[in-house]
Design a protein around this motif. Structure first.
Motif: not given
Length: 389
Positions: A102-105, A29-35, A60-70
């Motif tokens: 939704m984060s990926l979107a 949900t953090a990546t959803m909000g940032t994205g 760009l930071a959101n991509i890093l978060l998404f990869v880290t969380f994944s």
């Protein structure tokens, strides 16, 4: 059971291994909000120097978060499979599977908006590939999580919250992403195919989400407000309304060109009209839920207080998609007052994001937010605990 952990912490937090053991999809949900903030500020109605650059950095930071969380969540399934699989029986945390697509979107949309200036046309190819991954994940969440609700989990009307919407809404978020990619499709048949898929995804999600809102209204009338730990979830009701309006508006804007190329010009004009009228109606419906969410949240804060948890990210993404839908409606109708409302909503979104992101960083540093409710004994049905997958 709380949606997420509170800042008190229920488990010892010693090292990366324990963080992995306690990691849940709630973090997405953090990546959803940032994205969505990155995308929203890029559409801010006033021409302020630097906004595009800020949005780009956030993306760009959101991509890093998404990869880290994944990576963390994949590690949990690898290292702690027995604990990770318990999520399927948990009536709250399992809903957050929907946060992953939704984060990926938001990343897909960012490749269209920010990626093309940075990487050229290759960004569109990446966006298209990721979109199909997102669609598969969204459809899977929209079917399999409700199936678990019906067959394996313990639910009741009194325990219902707007969190039920998360796995359902993912498909309509994918529909809005598809609509943003359609104008960049060179092949008319590919554009038509993606447009039709977008409408199908919208229908896959929005009617069901609206029916959930009816049940939620009944639950609020009969059982009053949810507990203070779940108070922020009230904003989630705004998500399917905002995304539904945005999807209709964007798909309708694409429709005239795509259907004309397919030899169906009349269909395109009708679809565009439906987009504007339907988007305006959903936008008005969203005002009611937005006002209700504000009133209920303020009441809970004044009477009981709201302990911070990852559920506070519910304040960002729903408001963000509603803000973007407001701006899209304003630009298609050329109504200045709607554009002004959209600008105010984006400012509110930015302030909420700063507050929630700051609290999240503090909680992550102290390791008080890494708690998996699924590991609490008795939090899932006993028949599920004793059954192997």
């Amino acid at each position: 059971m709380s949606v997420t952990t509170t800042t008190t912490g229920a488990y010892p937090q010693d090292g990366l291994r324990e963080i992995i053991r306690q990691f849940t999809p709630n973090w997405f949900t953090a990546t959803m909000g940032t994205g969505i903030l990155a995308l929203a500020i890029n559409q801010y109605p006033l021409a302020i120097p630097g906004l595009h650059a800020i949005g780009e950095v956030l993306w760009l930071a959101n991509i890093l978060l998404f990869v880290t969380f994944s990576a963390l969540y994949a590690a949990r399934w690898t290292m702690f499979f027995d604990g990770a699989r318990r999520i399927f029986g948990h009536s709250v945390v399992s809903m957050f599977f929907g946060a992953i697509p939704m984060s990926l979107a938001t990343i897909v949309n960012g490749f269209i908006v920010f990626g093309v200036p940075l990487f050229g046309d290759a960004a569109l190819g990446i966006a298209q590939a990721l979109l199909w991954v997102d669609i598969v994940l969204a459809v899977a969440c929209g079917v399999l999580v409700p199936f678990l609700m019906f067959t394996r989990q313990d639910h009741s009307l009194e325990k219902m919250t707007a969190v039920w919407l998360l796995p359902i809404v993912a498909a309509e978020v994918a529909a809005a992403s598809a609509a943003q990619l359609v104008p960049h499709m060179v092949d008319p048949q590919a554009a038509l195919r993606l447009l039709v898929v977008g409408y199908a995804l919208w229908a896959f999600s929005v009617p069901l989400a609206l029916s959930f809102l009816v049940i939620l209204l009944l639950r609020l009338a009969l059982h009053k407000l949810p507990p203070k730990e779940m108070a922020a979830s009230g904003f989630l009701a705004l998500g399917p309304i905002g995304t539904g309006a945005l999807g209709l508006l964007l798909l309708g804007a694409d429709a005239p060109r795509v259907f004309t190329q397919a030899g169906l010009p009349g269909v395109g004009e009708v679809a565009q009209g439906i987009g504007i009228v339907g988007g305006a109606m959903l936008w008005g419906y969203g005002i009611w839920w937005l006002m209700l969410a504000v009133l209920t949240t303020v009441r809970t804060m004044r009477q009981h207080g709201m302990p911070f948890n990852l559920g506070w990210w519910a304040l960002t993404f729903p408001l963000g998609v509603y803000s973007v839908a407001t701006l899209a409606l304003a630009r298609q109708t050329h109504l200045g007052f709607i554009l002004a409302i959209g600008g105010v909503l984006v400012l509110c979104l930015a302030m909420l994001w700063v507050m929630v992101a700051t609290r999240t960083l503090q909680g992550a540093w102290r390791r008080t937010l890494f708690v998996s409710p699924c590991l609490v004994r008795g939090s899932i049905p006993q028949d599920f605990e004793s059954t192997s997958l």
